[in-house]
Design an enzyme around this catalytic site. Sequence first.
Site, PDB file in Angstrom:
ATOM      1  CB  THR A 198       6.487 -24.114   2.653  1.00 24.66           C
ATOM      2  OG1 THR A 198       5.246 -23.419   2.773  1.00 24.66           O
ATOM      3  CG2 THR A 198       6.371 -25.493   3.263  1.00 24.66           C
ATOM      4  CD  GLU A 211       2.952 -24.905   0.160  1.00 23.35           C
ATOM      5  OE1 GLU A 211       3.109 -24.324   1.251  1.00 23.35           O
ATOM      6  OE2 GLU A 211       2.090 -25.766  -0.037  1.00 23.35           O
TER       7      GLU A 211
END
Length: 449
Positions: free
Chosen positions: A323, A380
């Site tokens: 992420t 994220e």
Amino acid sequence: RQHARSTHPPDRALMAASVRGTPLAALTRASTHPRARRSAGHRLGGASSRISRAAPPGADAAAEQKAAHVAEITARRDEMVAGCVSCTMPDEGDRGDFLADVALGGRSVEAKGEGSSLRVLVVGAETGKLAKSLMHRGASHVLVIDHSQAMLDRAAELFDPPSTSGNAPCVRFLRTDVGDVKPYEGPFDAVVFNDTLASERDPAAALRVASCLVRPGSTVVISQRLLDDVVQNPALPSMDVAAMVADLPLEAAGTAAEGKAMDGEGGTAGATSASAARTEDCCGGSCWTFEVPPLYAMRDAVEMRARVVSGFGRGSRQMGVPTANMDPAVLAPQLERMRRGVYFGFARLPDDPDDASWSKCVINVGQRPTFADGDGVTIEVHVMRTMGRDFYGETMECVALGYLRPEMRFAGLRELVGRIMTDIGLARNCLDAESMRGAVDGKNSWSAD
Ligand code: RBF
Ligand code: MG
């Protein structure tokens, strides 16, 4: 007719008390049923001995609490099925028919066509009449869960044993908590809380988990026999359905198509949908019917542009889901419009000649409650494309187009990754729609992977 509900008002008081989670000692006192003292079937005393078998030593406080609650519910439901079932579970047959109609909403596996299935999760077995009605009305698979093995065994008597593969149409019975139902048991087309949600230790968490076990376009039904006093009494806030659904991707049945504002107006939307969702059932109880919108599209896309900052280093190394963390400091206005949870959309690195085109992505906006270090909101982005490097310090652009689910606390990394894989699959499906591509097509070139 001697067991008919109307002739035994004390049993109704008893049911109402059990709904509020009153300790069993109080339930025993509440029972002035004339047979309660004479017939073993009606006796509620003795259950407390079972409650004292609480958590195993060494378990942490939360696990101990959960075990104690499960023991209490189990004892109560064992007693329900041991007693006169038309007293402890009044109108079960009529309620079963009513709830099956509501849950299926006219859907049937026959109508869905060859090779399809129509799966329903029933939380609260009783004597199996709801499962029976569901199968009669077109469900292909019903999973019935309960804490009481005695109740499950009694309900199972109504059905043939399931085939070993579990692929043929069947009803299955499982002793478990709704929070422990595995994703592979689903996804379900409907979930019915059969007079059980109010006595969950954490009703909001149970509803949240249930809404993650169903597929888009499915139905979530909450049924409570005698809840009027609970709902109207502010001293008993355990069943504030409006508050519970405010952060969930649930719409009052029949209104999902109009679209719920997923960005910012959560509280009001939830309150409206909870009252709109509520009806009286066939037998004087309450029934809320919600739909999970077929596509969780947001009314207004949220556009974000920020630098990629370093995260916890867990995404790539431990989860296998890299992420990019977008700097939340410069995204305060966007964060205000976005409830915590998982979104899907498109992302790109505008300054990078190789990665400047839009790729599908999933976005987690939240606090990662699964992990101890989970505090402070992070944004994220997992880009569904192999980039082969990290891009700390580079600028990322991201457009959130839809909401998938609220953030949850998972039992561990494996469960979390399992759910993220589901998120990615759902997101990929949603983002294939022409209308989704349209949201970024004008902005840049399109990346198909
Ligand atoms: N963390 C949670 O604790 N609960 C969640 O429900 C959750 N959902 C996520 C969904 C997606 C699509 C992604 C990419 C991350 C999610 N996370 C969740 C955050 C995850 O814990 C985080 O990425 C790692 O801990 C690395 O910081
Ligand atoms: Mg990261």
